[in-house]
Write an enzyme that holds these catalytic residues in place. Structure first.
Site, short mmCIF file in Angstrom:
data_model
loop_
_atom_site.label_atom_id
_atom_site.label_comp_id
_atom_site.label_asym_id
_atom_site.label_seq_id
_atom_site.Cartn_x
_atom_site.Cartn_y
_atom_site.Cartn_z
N HIS A 277 0.80 -1.26 -0.03
CA HIS A 277 0.30 -0.20 0.41
C HIS A 277 0.62 0.96 -0.09
O HIS A 277 2.25 1.04 0.06
CB HIS A 277 -0.99 0.19 1.47
N GLY A 300 2.50 -6.84 25.50
CA GLY A 300 1.65 -7.85 25.79
C GLY A 300 1.08 -7.63 24.56
O GLY A 300 -0.42 -9.02 25.81
#
Lengths: 606, 427
Positions: A277, A300
């Site tokens: 893109h 996390g």
């Protein structure tokens, strides 16, 4: 706008206005609606800026419905104020103005911009307007998004069987967002195979400044209690993924999130290769896929080692949630006939059969022979007639014989009934077709029909082993003239040159001229009675054509008979004479001939 | 469709044309000439008489900076000297050092400007971001601006706001004295041109002020090429040169030309023609992921190409694309064979059966070579008519006795990558 919570973009009642007349996308939306058991269609109306107001007929399940079409967005929205989504299929040129108008419309809350190639500055303005007005843009340069079991944008999620296969007809618990629209079907598939399915998914588009960003959707989805986990497919370039990390740190994202940033291979490309893109280009080390994947992992997020185990990670994460999947049986799909046929699911006896030509391929074929071959091999008009009428290629002399017949029969002066009618009709100011047809309609037993008659009478006589004399006598007994015998002017002493040409050609080329020999025996008997009872041109053509078919080796005797019965010979005359009639028509027009009125003195009034 | 660099010549040409309109006092005359391999110097001197009336500055104009540090800057020569300097370098290969690394390429474009005697070198740049367009300004311009980045002041003009409503006083310090007004006038004009012409990056480093007139000395610019329909008239006749040192192979050129003529998208970049893993992947997003997966599995050196075909290409286009890949793939043999990955996600519109017809034609044509080179083919695809497409290619493999493994959406998209890696004995 109805009072749904901010975090819900679309639900089962959401209706959209489609900007630009995109019939396939509309039908795909309605098919999805039906699969989701929606009560109302998701398309409220259509804006067709280049057309007039009216209605579009579409299927809603098996039922047909009419969707209103308006020339302007304002009218569409005024008449359908509950529709709060605009799906904008306008081109990159007009996308900005139309999207801006949609954003400024008080009824509209979400605008999906499909166009690719919207200038970055314009896309950025639209994003800012949406932000100020607390509205949503999905796109530009996207296929859109979907809320499973409720609403989908345009062509999102592909064909209806893919929608069923990816469980998009029922509500799942996974929220998904990506840049790439091309990967969205694949991701819905991966999510369906590894979880209870999608709650909602959006492709925000791969441009530099999408109208809404990954983080905006993730924050919104995080607030939705029905969404239990998040999946995000990012890509190299830009800083968007760092916003996700910030949100994970500051409590904006609290749900388990599985992320993968594509473009880990980008480091291999020399600078300047634009791959993927417009926004997919790392301007700094921080923007590389590797750096972003690592940062997400450290914060996390659940990050796979490569795309290859993305599905497994999604599955592991979902299993930990201990969600019991709601079972909704797959809906029965009403397929379009064409679609079902392509899938080999239906059959229907056809109303028409065609065995002579086929224009479905790259090139039209005549009896399976491509046109280019017909031309390159010089088959000529005779060859084309052989292919289309008799469905076979004949020896070259047969093609030439057909062409001789066409030349011989092309015209016979202005006085014959067909030519006369053509001229009279042309002079009455009628068009080409009417004039030729009026000439054509005179062809029959008395004009032009002798080809067929002679061919069938003579062959019947020969095939039933009648001697020429028996044949002449039997006709006499019936009181019938022998078709193909006799001429108004020509006689034994004054032979018809056309007959000579045909006879000579047949003698020279045909392996056998059995029927011609027979006919000449008949002629001997008839001319002995009267000088002008010669084998005339119609008779000679008919008889020689039978000889051609019977002796060239390309037809069985039955086939040769059948073609005479079907009127193939008459067809040769009709085709040939069309040339003459056209000539007479053009001649009259060229000469500006006035209306013809038959003079009274030529009519006997009794 | 993206931000693309343009020549300094073109950028300055645009500034010369629009600065008078968008400023009240800037009189930049835009004296600049471009020399290409076909330039006739006699004609050039006629077109630009100033070439023979003073000292000149000459430098390459091919989208790379640090020209001074790379010994590619000629200052103070006359026109004769400029010609000699250019002729010595034209069509020659050079290796340049930049902050991003070294690049080797051929010099083909040079620009000539009058030398401007100056003392002060200022820095101005405009850069776009989602929030707005940011102006950077420093009195310490020139080659050491990066070392003095703390001296650079910036001002972001938010989207939907106008430069005219901004206060530039804290951006441009009063130290400038009498020049301050001229500089502010220049920056405002520059900003308006930037927005009007769909620039996405513009850096003038340095510019100087001579008798209260601003002169840009060195310019770097990018345009948003999707803005062409709004701005191409203002851009004039420009080209978007490839980045310096980028070489296009003939095979890549074939696909590039095919792409330009087509409504579909066809892209091909050869990475390592000796590589044993070749990709023929449908879709921009998926193609990146396949290449990623090859790299993530540690097979970077075996990845032969990157590319994609998408947007429902015709059978003919697919055929040319497939043939280009197979032709390259079968140039050299490897004892353990090679793998071709015909991959893709679940298509939205593309008729899979139709595209596979084109691929199958080529496989049929190359069947002997495919067997001879021990090429294993792995297929994974979904979308409209995929069952028919997969069935066809599977049958073709059996018929031609070539190794083709075929998978649909039930198999994870990139599963064929580890399968191929294993079959080639690479892990």
């Amino acid at each position: 706008m109805n009072n749904k919570p901010d975090y819900i973009l679309f639900d089962k009642d959401t209706q959209a206005i489609i900007f630009n007349y995109q019939q396939n996308a509309i039908q795909r939306m309605l098919d999805f609606d039906h699969a989701c058991a929606r009560k109302t269609p998701s398309v409220a109306s259509i804006v067709n800026p280049t057309g007039k107001a009216g209605f579009h007929k579409a299927y809603f399940g098996q039922k047909e419905i009419l969707i209103p079409i308006y020339p302007t967005l304002k009218e569409a929205s005024d008449n359908h104020p509950h529709a709060d989504v605009v799906i904008n299929f306008a081109s990159f040129r007009s996308s900005y103005a139309t999207s801006k108008e949609a954003l400024e419309n008080k009824n509209i809350r979400t605008v999906a911009i499909i166009a690719e190639g919207v200038p970055e500055a314009r896309a950025r303005e639209l994003a800012e307007i949406a932000k100020l007005k607390k509205k949503w843009i999905i796109g530009p340069a996207t296929v859109g998004g979907v809320v499973a079991g409720a609403f989908k944008i345009g062509n999102t999620a592909g064909t209806i069987d893919n929608i069923i296969e990816s469980k998009l007809y029922k509500q799942g618990t996974v929220g998904f967002v990506s840049k790439s629209g091309g990967m969205s079907n694949e991701m819905y598939n991966i999510i369906a195979r590894n979880t209870d399915g999608l709650y909602e998914g959006h492709a925000i588009g791969g441009d530099r400044y999408p109208g809404s960003t990954l983080i905006e959707h993730l924050l919104r989805m995080n607030k939705n209690p029905d969404i239990k986990m998040l999946v995000c497919l990012g890509e190299v370039g830009g800083e968007d993924e760092y916003q996700i990390i910030d949100a994970m740190k500051n409590g904006g994202i609290t749900k388990p999130i599985v992320c993968w940033v594509t473009g880990t291979c980008a480091s291999m490309f020399s600078s300047g290769v634009q791959f993927g893109h417009a926004g997919a280009r790392a301007d700094s080390n921080r923007e590389t896929a590797k750096a972003k994947n690592e940062a997400l992992k450290n914060a996390g997020a659940i990050v796979p080692n490569s795309f290859d185990d993305f599905g497994e990670k999604i599955n592991d994460t979902w299993k930990k949630l201990n969600i019991k999947e709601k079972v909704v049986p797959a809906p029965k799909v009403t397929l379009d006939y064409n679609e079902a046929k392509a899938l080999g699911m239906v059959r229907k006896s056809s109303n028409f059969i065609c065995t002579i030509s086929d224009d479905r391929g790259e090139e039209v074929t005549y009896n399976k022979m491509p046109l280019s071959k017909v031309i390159n091999e010089g088959l000529g008009i005779g060859g084309v007639i052989s292919l289309l009428w008799f469905k076979r290629q004949l020896p070259d002399y047969c093609h030439r014989f057909i062409e001789i017949i066409l030349q011989v029969c092309a015209d016979h002066g202005p006085a014959v009934s067909g030519a006369h009618n053509t001229a009279v009709t042309a002079r009455a100011g009628k068009d080409l077709i009417s004039s030729i047809v009026s000439g054509m309609l005179t062809i029959g037993p008395r004009f032009g029909g002798a080809l067929d008659g002679a061919a069938s009478d003579f062959s019947h006589a020969l095939d039933s082993n009648m001697t020429p004399l028996e044949f002449v006598n039997s006709m006499k007994k019936k009181g019938d003239n022998i078709q193909g015998i006799g001429h108004r002017i020509k006689s034994v002493q004054n032979p018809d040159i056309r007959v000579t040409i045909i006879k000579e050609f047949a003698r020279k080329h045909f392996p056998s001229c059995k029927l011609l020999d027979y006919a000449l025996e008949v002629e001997k008997i008839t001319t002995s009675k009267r000088n002008n009872l010669i084998l005339n041109v119609d008779g000679c053509i008919g008889i020689c054509f039978v000889d051609m078919m019977r002796s060239c080796g390309s037809f069985t005797l039955e086939e040769a008979k059948e073609y005479v019965d079907m009127g193939a010979l008459n067809a040769l005359f009709v085709l040939a004479r069309t040339i003459g009639f056209t000539g007479h028509y053009l001649d009259q027009k060229r000469l500006k001939q006035p209306l013809y009125r038959h003079p009274w003195d030529d009519i006997a009034f009794l | 469709m993206a931000q693309k660099g343009i020549r300094e010549f073109d950028a300055k040409r645009m500034l010369a044309r629009f600065l008078p309109e968008y400023t009240s006092s800037v009189k930049y005359d835009g004296k600049i000439a471009l020399v290409t391999p076909t330039t006739d110097f006699n004609q050039l001197a006629k077109d630009y008489p100033w070439l023979n009336s003073g000292k000149l500055v000459v430098k390459p104009d091919q989208l790379f900076g640090k020209r001074g540090k790379n010994n590619l800057l000629l200052i103070g020569a006359d026109f004769q000297g400029a010609q000699k300097w250019i002729n010595e370098r034209m069509n020659k290969e050079v290796t340049i050092k930049q902050t991003t690394g070294t690049t080797t390429g051929v010099l083909t474009h040079f620009m000539i400007e009058p030398m401007v005697e100056h003392k002060d070198e200022y820095y101005v740049a405009i850069k776009s971001s989602r929030a707005g367009d940011t102006i950077y300004f420093s009195l310490q311009g020139g080659i050491n601006v990066e070392e003095n980045w703390d001296k650079v002041k910036e001002l972001t003009v938010p989207v939907l706001e106008s430069i005219d409503s901004q206060n530039l006083n804290h951006l441009v310090p009063s130290d400038l004295g009498s020049q301050k007004e001229a500089v502010i006038d220049f920056i405002k004009g520059l900003f308006k041109i930037y927005q009007k012409l769909n620039f996405s990056y513009l850096e003038i480093n340095p510019f100087t002020v001579v008798q209260n007139n601003v002169v840009p000395l060195d310019t770097v610019a990018k345009l948003d090429d999707t803005g062409a329909f709004e701005s191409s008239k203002d851009w004039g006749a420009i080209d978007f040169p490839p980045s310096f040192g980028m070489k296009t192979r003939p095979e890549e050129q074939v696909i590039k030309e095919l792409d330009e003529k087509s409504g579909s998208s066809l892209k091909l970049t050869i990475i390592n023609p000796e590589g044993r893993i070749w990709l023929m992947v449908a879709g921009g997003g998926a193609s990146v992921i396949y290449a990623d997966t090859v790299v993530d599995l540690g097979q970077m050196k075996e990845l032969a190409n990157y590319g994609e075909y998408s947007g429902n290409p015709t059978t003919d286009e697919t055929q040319v694309y497939a043939e280009t890949i197979l032709e390259m793939m079968t140039r050299t043999k490897h004892p353990q064979g090679k793998a071709l990955l015909i991959g893709g996600g679940i298509a939205n519109f593309t008729d899979v059966a139709k595209t596979f017809t084109g691929i199958n034609n080529v496989l049929r044509k190359y069947q002997a070579k495919l067997r001879d080179h021990n090429i294993k083919i792995y297929v994974r695809r979904g979308g409209p008519n995929y069952l028919e497409g997969l069935e066809k290619i599977k049958k073709l493999g059996e018929e031609l006795n070539i190794s083709i493994e075929v998978y649909g959406p039930e198999t994870h998209m990139t599963k064929i990558v580890p399968l191929a890696v294993k079959a080639l004995g690479l892990n």
